[in-house]
Design an enzyme around this catalytic site. Sequence first.
Site, PDB file in Angstrom:
ATOM      1  N   TYR A 163       0.795  -1.234   0.000  1.00  0.00           N
ATOM      2  CA  TYR A 163       0.000   0.000   0.000  1.00  0.00           C
ATOM      3  C   TYR A 163       0.828   1.286   0.000  1.00  0.00           C
ATOM      4  O   TYR A 163       0.259   2.379  -0.039  1.00  0.00           O
ATOM      5  CB  TYR A 163      -0.952  -0.002   1.206  1.00  0.00           C
ATOM      6  CG  TYR A 163      -1.930  -1.168   1.183  1.00  0.00           C
ATOM      7  CD1 TYR A 163      -2.903  -1.233   0.198  1.00  0.00           C
ATOM      8  CD2 TYR A 163      -1.866  -2.191   2.118  1.00  0.00           C
ATOM      9  CE1 TYR A 163      -3.802  -2.296   0.155  1.00  0.00           C
ATOM     10  CE2 TYR A 163      -2.758  -3.253   2.086  1.00  0.00           C
ATOM     11  CZ  TYR A 163      -3.715  -3.303   1.106  1.00  0.00           C
ATOM     12  OH  TYR A 163      -4.596  -4.348   1.058  1.00  0.00           O
ATOM     13  N   HIS A 201      -9.022   1.929  -5.621  1.00  0.00           N
ATOM     14  CA  HIS A 201      -8.222   0.957  -4.869  1.00  0.00           C
ATOM     15  C   HIS A 201      -6.756   1.282  -5.076  1.00  0.00           C
ATOM     16  O   HIS A 201      -6.325   1.532  -6.210  1.00  0.00           O
ATOM     17  CB  HIS A 201      -8.516  -0.485  -5.300  1.00  0.00           C
ATOM     18  CG  HIS A 201      -9.923  -0.853  -4.998  1.00  0.00           C
ATOM     19  ND1 HIS A 201     -10.360  -1.081  -3.717  1.00  0.00           N
ATOM     20  CD2 HIS A 201     -11.001  -0.941  -5.802  1.00  0.00           C
ATOM     21  CE1 HIS A 201     -11.655  -1.318  -3.746  1.00  0.00           C
ATOM     22  NE2 HIS A 201     -12.076  -1.233  -4.994  1.00  0.00           N
TER      23      HIS A 201
HETATM   24  O1  CA2 Z   1      -6.163  -1.734  -2.655  1.00  0.00           O
HETATM   25  C1  CA2 Z   1      -7.016  -1.201  -1.931  1.00  0.00           C
HETATM   26  O2  CA2 Z   1      -7.148   0.013  -1.833  1.00  0.00           O
HETATM   27  C2  CA2 Z   1      -7.946  -2.090  -1.098  1.00  0.00           C
HETATM   28  O3  CA2 Z   1      -9.241  -1.497  -1.093  1.00  0.00           O
HETATM   29  C3  CA2 Z   1      -7.361  -2.124   0.289  1.00  0.00           C
HETATM   30  C4  CA2 Z   1      -8.112  -3.066   1.225  1.00  0.00           C
HETATM   31  C5  CA2 Z   1      -8.275  -4.442   0.614  1.00  0.00           C
HETATM   32  O4  CA2 Z   1      -9.089  -5.254   1.457  1.00  0.00           O
HETATM   33  C6  CA2 Z   1      -8.910  -4.372  -0.759  1.00  0.00           C
HETATM   34  O5  CA2 Z   1      -8.973  -5.684  -1.291  1.00  0.00           O
HETATM   35  C7  CA2 Z   1      -8.073  -3.484  -1.682  1.00  0.00           C
HETATM   36  C8  CA2 Z   1      -7.375  -3.218   2.550  1.00  0.00           C
HETATM   37  C9  CA2 Z   1      -7.075  -1.948   3.238  1.00  0.00           C
HETATM   38  C10 CA2 Z   1      -6.095  -2.256   4.322  1.00  0.00           C
HETATM   39  O6  CA2 Z   1      -5.143  -1.235   4.330  1.00  0.00           O
HETATM   40  C11 CA2 Z   1      -4.016  -1.449   5.038  1.00  0.00           C
HETATM   41  C12 CA2 Z   1      -3.019  -0.528   4.850  1.00  0.00           C
HETATM   42  C13 CA2 Z   1      -1.832  -0.684   5.526  1.00  0.00           C
HETATM   43  C14 CA2 Z   1      -1.656  -1.740   6.397  1.00  0.00           C
HETATM   44  C15 CA2 Z   1      -2.663  -2.656   6.584  1.00  0.00           C
HETATM   45  C16 CA2 Z   1      -3.854  -2.510   5.911  1.00  0.00           C
END
Ligand code: CA2
Length: 149
Positions: A25, A102
């Site tokens: 991310y 996303h």
């Molecule tokens: O890619 C994306 O933006 C998502 O929406 C992010 C979600 C995931 O479940 C989707 O499939 C795709 C997860 C967000 C979690 O974000 C975090 C960021 C840093 C550390 C842990 C989690």
Amino acid sequence: MAASRVLVLNGPNLNMLGKREPSIYGATTLTDVEAMCVEAAPALGLSADCRQSNHEGVLIDWCHEARESHQGIIINAGGFTHTSVALRDALSAAELPVVEVHISNIHARESFRHSSLIAPIAVGMICGLGTIGYRLALEAMSEILGGDR
Ligand code: CA2
């Protein structure tokens, strides 16, 4: 002309952005993303109202409220993207243009991330381009609302 108000919603776990899993991310925090949205919006004829919640019902309530107070919704629904009929229904009920974002390329990840319940009711989706996807979504929303100037 007054700026169009855009609700920029982030769903569960996105408050962890920049704090864990930088390989997926990136290192940018949600605070950075929200500041970038607020700063970029005026030149696009928009104002960005940025909110994050880990709770499905809170996100749903905000979508309902937006019907009366905002002109568009940009949403990264996090994991609810793949599971929440209720959030999709709330976005539909808002009767506003929706742009889905996303950060990661959901199509290049586990198969359970490949489908989005939101995509069919969104004008479009931006995914896999990192946090600049939010800025691109604002540009798209400006075009959609005819507010580009
Ligand atoms: O890619 C994306 O933006 C998502 O929406 C992010 C979600 C995931 O479940 C989707 O499939 C795709 C997860 C967000 C979690 O974000 C975090 C960021 C840093 C550390 C842990 C989690």
